[in-house]
Scaffold this motif. Structure first.
Motif, short mmCIF file in Angstrom:
data_model
loop_
_atom_site.label_atom_id
_atom_site.label_comp_id
_atom_site.label_asym_id
_atom_site.label_seq_id
_atom_site.Cartn_x
_atom_site.Cartn_y
_atom_site.Cartn_z
N UNK A 34 0.83 -1.21 0.00
CA UNK A 34 0.00 0.00 0.00
C UNK A 34 0.86 1.26 0.00
N UNK A 35 2.06 1.16 0.54
CA UNK A 35 2.97 2.32 0.60
C UNK A 35 3.80 2.48 -0.67
N UNK A 36 3.69 1.52 -1.59
CA UNK A 36 4.51 1.60 -2.81
C UNK A 36 4.21 2.91 -3.53
N UNK A 116 -5.61 -8.76 4.51
CA UNK A 116 -4.80 -8.00 3.54
C UNK A 116 -5.58 -6.77 3.08
N UNK A 117 -6.85 -6.96 2.74
CA UNK A 117 -7.68 -5.84 2.29
C UNK A 117 -7.80 -4.78 3.37
N UNK A 118 -8.07 -5.18 4.61
CA UNK A 118 -8.22 -4.21 5.69
C UNK A 118 -6.92 -3.47 5.97
N UNK A 119 -5.79 -4.16 5.83
CA UNK A 119 -4.50 -3.49 6.02
C UNK A 119 -4.27 -2.46 4.93
N UNK A 120 -4.47 -2.84 3.68
CA UNK A 120 -4.31 -1.92 2.56
C UNK A 120 -5.27 -0.75 2.70
N UNK A 121 -6.52 -1.04 3.01
CA UNK A 121 -7.53 0.01 3.18
C UNK A 121 -7.10 1.01 4.26
N UNK A 122 -6.65 0.49 5.40
CA UNK A 122 -6.23 1.35 6.50
C UNK A 122 -5.02 2.20 6.15
N UNK A 140 -10.66 5.10 -4.41
CA UNK A 140 -10.00 4.32 -3.36
C UNK A 140 -10.15 2.83 -3.62
N UNK A 141 -11.34 2.40 -4.02
CA UNK A 141 -11.56 0.98 -4.32
C UNK A 141 -10.71 0.53 -5.50
N UNK A 142 -10.56 1.38 -6.50
CA UNK A 142 -9.72 1.03 -7.65
C UNK A 142 -8.27 0.85 -7.21
N UNK A 143 -7.80 1.74 -6.35
CA UNK A 143 -6.42 1.63 -5.85
C UNK A 143 -6.25 0.36 -5.02
N UNK A 144 -7.23 0.05 -4.19
CA UNK A 144 -7.18 -1.18 -3.39
C UNK A 144 -7.10 -2.40 -4.31
N UNK A 145 -7.92 -2.42 -5.35
CA UNK A 145 -7.91 -3.55 -6.30
C UNK A 145 -6.53 -3.70 -6.93
N UNK A 146 -5.92 -2.60 -7.35
CA UNK A 146 -4.58 -2.63 -7.97
C UNK A 146 -3.55 -3.24 -7.01
N UNK A 150 -1.70 -6.91 -7.34
CA UNK A 150 -0.23 -7.03 -7.38
C UNK A 150 0.27 -8.03 -6.35
N UNK A 151 -0.49 -8.21 -5.28
CA UNK A 151 -0.15 -9.20 -4.25
C UNK A 151 -0.69 -10.59 -4.59
N UNK A 152 -1.39 -10.70 -5.72
CA UNK A 152 -1.96 -11.98 -6.13
C UNK A 152 -3.27 -12.30 -5.43
N UNK A 153 -3.94 -11.27 -4.92
CA UNK A 153 -5.19 -11.48 -4.20
C UNK A 153 -6.39 -11.04 -5.03
N UNK A 154 -7.55 -11.67 -4.80
CA UNK A 154 -8.74 -11.36 -5.60
C UNK A 154 -9.31 -10.00 -5.30
#
Length: 160
Positions: A34-36, A116-122, A140-146, A150-154
């Motif tokens: 998320x910090x990338x 993972x989603x909650x960590x990225x979201x936070x 924000x949702x689009x960025x979370x999806x990206x 990239x982490x291989x998650x749905x």
């Protein structure tokens, strides 16, 4: 002169039993993703809590008397502080393990994917992202999806 690499200092603490909760290395990896592109040294803390502590944080800081999945507490820095003097402190995340586990089951997701989603979201909230209106929410949702892809998650917003 070559630019020095950006460093992210991410601490993870558990105020609960670790059974069924991802390892600190996973939380750090998700936060790093998320910090990338942030481009600055960063310090943040992630605390994994039980329902009582999650409820207490949500009640005391947001006026809502129930536990929620993730809370973001951005660091409060003095206004007008020049960029070159800003410390790396980004803020803190509080993730409520029982709420995340319950939501993952209800949404038919793996607990790990939901953590993972909650960590990225936070972390995105700590970086200034928000979802107060439809446009912000979509961005924000689009960025979370990206990040999650990239982490291989749905996609966390797909109906299951």
């Amino acid at each position: 002169m070559p630019k020095r690499p950006v460093h992210h200092d991410i601490s993870v603490s558990y105020a609960i039993a670790r059974a069924g909760v991802p390892a600190s290395t996973s939380f750090r990896r998700w936060a790093e993703a998320a910090l990338s592109g942030h481009g600055r040294d960063t310090e943040l803390a992630i605390r994994i809590v039980d329902e009582d502590e999650g409820r207490e944080f949500n009640r005391d800081y947001r006026g809502k008397d129930y536990a929620t999945n993730v809370l973001s507490f951005p660091a409060e820095l003095p206004e007008g502080l020049p960029e070159r003097l800003r410390p790396p402190l980004l803020g803190d995340l509080v993730i409520c393990a029982p709420v995340v586990a319950r939501e993952a089951a209800q949404q038919r997701k793996t607990a790990s994917a939901h953590y993972a989603h909650m960590t990225v979201h936070g972390v995105l909230h700590l970086l200034g992202w928000d979802h107060e209106d439809d446009g912000e929410a979509e961005a924000m949702e689009a960025r979370e999806r990206e990040i999650l892809a990239a982490l291989g998650l749905p996609d966390p917003y797909l109906e299951r």
